[in-house]
Each structure stands twice: as structure tokens, then as C-alpha cells.
Design an enzyme around this catalytic site. Structure first.
Site, PDB file in Angstrom:
ATOM      1  N   GLU A   1      16.090  20.024  37.625  1.00 52.17           N
ATOM      2  CA  GLU A   1      17.511  19.942  37.951  1.00 52.17           C
ATOM      3  C   GLU A   1      18.300  21.063  37.280  1.00 52.17           C
ATOM      4  O   GLU A   1      19.130  21.712  37.910  1.00 52.17           O
ATOM      5  CB  GLU A   1      18.063  18.573  37.542  1.00 52.17           C
TER       6      GLU A   1
ATOM      7  N   ARG B   1      47.430  41.966  48.440  1.00 54.22           N
ATOM      8  CA  ARG B   1      48.663  41.498  47.792  1.00 54.22           C
ATOM      9  C   ARG B   1      49.371  42.661  47.090  1.00 54.22           C
ATOM     10  O   ARG B   1      48.802  43.281  46.179  1.00 54.22           O
ATOM     11  CB  ARG B   1      48.309  40.395  46.784  1.00 54.22           C
TER      12      ARG B   1
END
Lengths: 88, 381
Positions: B244, B270
């Protein structure tokens, strides 16, 4: 690994466990047939440190199925595991 | 050393990204708000072959090595924004499928793996308890042997996949005098008498992944339901955690790449004070840091996966990867929000959800603090 190397192997196993796993827990001595899991020397992390040591020093691969209390509980059982693996 | 994906892996990665983008993002804002698990995604992933990727072909799996598996999971994280769903998928694979593969009898594998791979069943494990989290093996759930059966009693908490789960791996101690060596895993199917799924737990993030408590009340199971041997729970759990911790944050690598690309695009478009904000070192440096974190995380995670592909143990390396990638992802989410200013803080821009989801990565599968204990432990500390 042969039968004649057994004392050296066992010495190395014992030395690793004493220096890396037992002394940090304040345990100064243990018998070769003593359960190192019952006396708290080998915990869940210790098992993997031990396996890493065995793999690096003895050139073996310890499978997940072999990582169990029967194989790794004592200096004697660890030695037996190495002997068994060397015969495969 | 070879740091390149093979042609096959690269092609597979592209295909996973295409699949994830087109099939695994529908209605996420609402589902996150309403804490809804996407069953249709689960089925689609199974059809694609995700759940069975690391499973040998003889059981219906894909037979992929660990590196190829993390390659696919990273691609999923890049293409799919539903981190909760991906978390459920990972929990299923690493805490149920993998331990069954490693420790199940042939009969258990034949019985359960095809259902877990096909998407028919969802798997989970029950380890954590109200009084045992990081100190996992101090669990209080007991399994008392009575003839050829065990009677299990105890309470589990923070359990993932419970509400829709079909196969539970329950850890209980059969002999408390043996401490961790008495911990044993039991396979229990949904609806078994005495197996009770408790109240749903509501979370900061990963909201599309169900979580709840589980109670075991005189839950009687036959001895053949043991996974592995009596007392092998510690080995099973560690085996699961090694897998995991190696694989579960591969999707976070994909998420970080997606965030970086979003930030770069925004920084170019931007305009403030007459030029793109990316021209300001305050912004450019953040993006450079994000890039370095992503590449460092990849190196650590791929190394752990490579070791496992070689059949070697990677507990230490998996802990390093898990620790670093989880912390790096949180910082990357914070940076992405900061670069986007007020927009980044809105739900519409989706980064606040990524941040909420990412924070859990520092907690599940062993907290960051526990990963450091493991890493230091390998140095004898």
C-alpha cells in the site's frame, strides 16, 4: 552455505540481533533457542530489519510466506531457515 | 538504471489517462458534497482491468509488475479527479486483493479473487480500533477458538469501503499472551451473522469513499476462514502495508502533475501589473518547487515499486515514498491554491477538494510520524 559454516552463520545472526535489535531494548543476552518474539527483541519492524540483514549478508531472498514466527523466532530457527534455503 | 517507461507502458499510460478523463469524472462536485460512492466507476475500472492489474493471469488478473501498476495508478490520478474513489480502489487492491494473493489458500484465491477483480465485489480490511491506531498490534478484538470455529468480538473504526463492502479481512488476536504474534486475519463475507457495519463517518476529504465503524458481536467463523495461519496477522498486515505504501500515492503523483499543468497555464494567462504572473519570481519559484517535489516523489515511489518488481522487500523505501509524496502533495495543493489566489479558494476551481483529499495521505496507511519511526528504525533508532 554448508554445514561446516554453521557456527559462523549463527555467530553473525546472533551478533546482528544483539547489536541492532536487543541492545536498544536493554536486553543484553539471550539463548539461541529462546523465542525473540516472546521476549520482545524482535517486533514488527525488527522482522524486516532482520530480513534485510539476511538478504544482504547471505544472498538469499526471503519470501513473504517465509516471514513468519516459526522461521524467525530464534537464532536457531533463523539458522535453519538459511540452511533450508541454501539447499534449494 | 533505466528511468524510461517502455513503449508498452507509455502507451498503456496514455490509454489509462484517456479512460480516466472520459469515464471517471462525472458529477464530482455534487458527489463530493453528498458523499456518494460511484458504483459505475467501480464497474468501469474493473472492465478496464484496474482492480486485477497486479494479479496473475491464472486468476483473471492482468499480471502486471509493480512498476507497470504504479504507472497506471499515476495515470489514473492524473486523469481522474475523484481522489476518494481512487482511495477506495487502492484500499480494495492493497488490503484485500494483495493479501489474498500472498497468503490465501488456493481455494480462497479461486473463490474470491475473480469476484474482486471483476468488479462484482468490493474488499476491505478491518485493523484500526478506537484504542489502537499507530500501535496497530495492540488491538483488542479477540478471536476465541471453540472447536473448529472462532468466535470474534471487538470494534473497528475508520474502516474504508465498509458500507458497500463484500469481503472483510478482520484482524483479531487469538492469544493475547503472545502479543502481536497472536494477531490473525479472518475472511468474513458481508451479511455474516455478528458482522455489523456501524455508523458512517463523515470526513474532511475523500468524501466519495465510504468509511464507518464495524462491530463484531459473537461473530462465529469456521477455522478455514483464517487467512494464512493462526498468528500470521502481523506478516499479512505488514505485507499489505508494504504494497500500500508503495502504490497508494502513485495517484498523488498524477494529481501533482495535473495541478502543476493547471498552474503553469494560469501563470501564463493571468495578467497583473501588465504582465503574466508567471513572469514574477514569486510565482515561478513556486512552480519550480512543485516540479522538484513531483520528480523527487517519482524517484522515491518508482524505486520502491522497482524493488518490489524485483521480488525484493521495500518496507523502508515504501515508507520514504509514502512520507514524502503525501507531504509533497499537500504542499503542492497549497501552492496551487496560492497561485490562483481567490479563485483557487473556490470550490469551482477544484483545488480546495484536492487539498482536503491530500491531507488524509499524511494519516492513512501509517501517519507521517510513523513512517519516520520506521525509517529511523532501520538505522537502529
Amino acid at each position: 552455505m554448508t554445514e561446516s559454516t554453521q557456527p559462523a552463520v549463527k555467530d553473525q545472526i546472533r551478533e546482528f540481533i544483539q547489536e541492532n535489535l536487543a541492545s536498544v531494548k536493554g536486553i543484553s543476552s539471550f539463548r539461541d533457542d529462546e523465542s525473540l518474539m516472546d521476549n520482545g527483541v524482535i517486533d514488527s519492524l525488527g522482522i524486516f530489519r532482520l530480513v534485510s540483514f539476511l538478504e544482504e549478508n547471505f544472498g538469499v531472498r526471503v519470501s513473504d510466506e517465509e516471514i513468519n514466527p516459526e522461521n524467525l523466532k530464534s537464532v536457531d530457527s533463523i539458522e535453519q531457515l538459511l540452511i533450508a534455503k541454501s539447499k534449494k | 538504471m533505466d528511468f524510461a517507461w517502455t513503449e508498452e507502458q507509455a502507451a498503456f499510460r496514455k490509454e489509462v489517462i484517456r479512460f480516466a478523463r472520459t469515464e471517471l469524472n462525472d458529477d464530482l462536485e455534487r458527489r463530493d458534497r453528498e458523499e456518494e460512492f460511484p458504483f459505475d466507476f467501480w464497474k468501469k475500472c474493473a472492465q478496464f482491468g484496474i482492480q486485477g492489474l497486479p494479479v496473475p493471469t491464472e486468476y483473471g488478473g492482468g499480471g502486471a509488475d509493480t512498476l507497470t501498476t504504479v504507472c497506471a495508478l499515476e495515470a489514473l490520478g492524473y486523469g481522474c479527479k475523484d481522489n476518494g474513489f481512487l482511495f477506495s480502489l487502492n484500499a480494495h487492491m492493497w488490503t484485500t486483493v494483495i493479501p489474498l494473493m500472498g497468503f490465501g489458500t488456493e481455494e480462497q484465491k479461486r473463490k474470491y479473487l475473480p469476484k474482486l477483480i471483476s468488479g462484482e465485489w468490493i474488499g476491505l480490511h478491518c485493523m484500526t480500533e478506537p484504542m489502537s491506531g499507530s500501535d496497530a498490534y495492540s488491538l483488542r478484538t479477540r478471536a476465541e477458538r471453540k472447536g473448529d470455529r472462532y468466535v470474534i468480538n471487538g470494534t473497528k473504526t475508520f474502516i474504508t469501503n465498509t458500507i458497500h463492502g463484500d469481503l472483510f479481512i478482520v484482524f483479531a488476536n487469538v492469544d493475547p499472551s503472545k502479543g502481536a504474534n497472536g494477531v490473525t486475519g479472518f475472511l468474513i463475507e458481508k451479511g455474516h451473522p455478528g458482522l455489523i457495519v456501524g455508523k458512517k463517518l463523515h470526513k474532511m476529504g475523500l468524501r466519495t469513499s465510504p468509511m464507518s465503524e464495524v462491530a463484531l458481536v459473537d461473530c462465529e467463523v469456521p477455522a478455514e476462514n483464517i487467512l494464512g495461519k493462526e498468528g500470521s496477522g502481523q506478516a499479512i498486515f505488514t505485507h499489505s502495508m508494504e504494497w500500500e505504501r508503495t502504490c497508494i500515492l502513485a495517484s498523488h503523483l498524477g494529481m501533482m502533475q495535473r495541478l502543476i499543468e493547471t498552474c503553469v497555464k494560469y501563470a501564463r494567462e493571468r495578467q497583473q501589473f501588465g504582465q503574466p504572473i508567471g513572469k514574477y519570481s514569486a510565482i515561478a519559484n513556486k512552480i519550480a518547487d512543485m516540479e522538484v517535489r513531483l520528480e523527487t516523489g517519482r524517484l522515491l515511489l518508482y524505486k520502491a515499486a522497482w524493488l518490489k518488481s524485483q521480488g525484493r522487500h521495500a518496507l523502508r523505501e515504501a515508507s520514504m515514498a509514502k512520507l514524502y509524496v503525501s507531504e509533497a502533495t499537500v504542499q503542492t495543493c497549497l501552492d496551487a491554491i496560492q497561485i490562483h489566489g481567490g479563485y483557487g479558494y473556490t470550490t469551482e476551481y477544484e483545488m480546495e477538494r484536492d487539498l482536503r483529499d491530500a491531507i488524509s495521505g499524511k494519516i492513512y496507511s501509517g501517519t507521517s510520524e510513523i513512517q519516520k519511526v520506521i525509517i529511523a528504525g532501520f538505522q537502529g533508532l
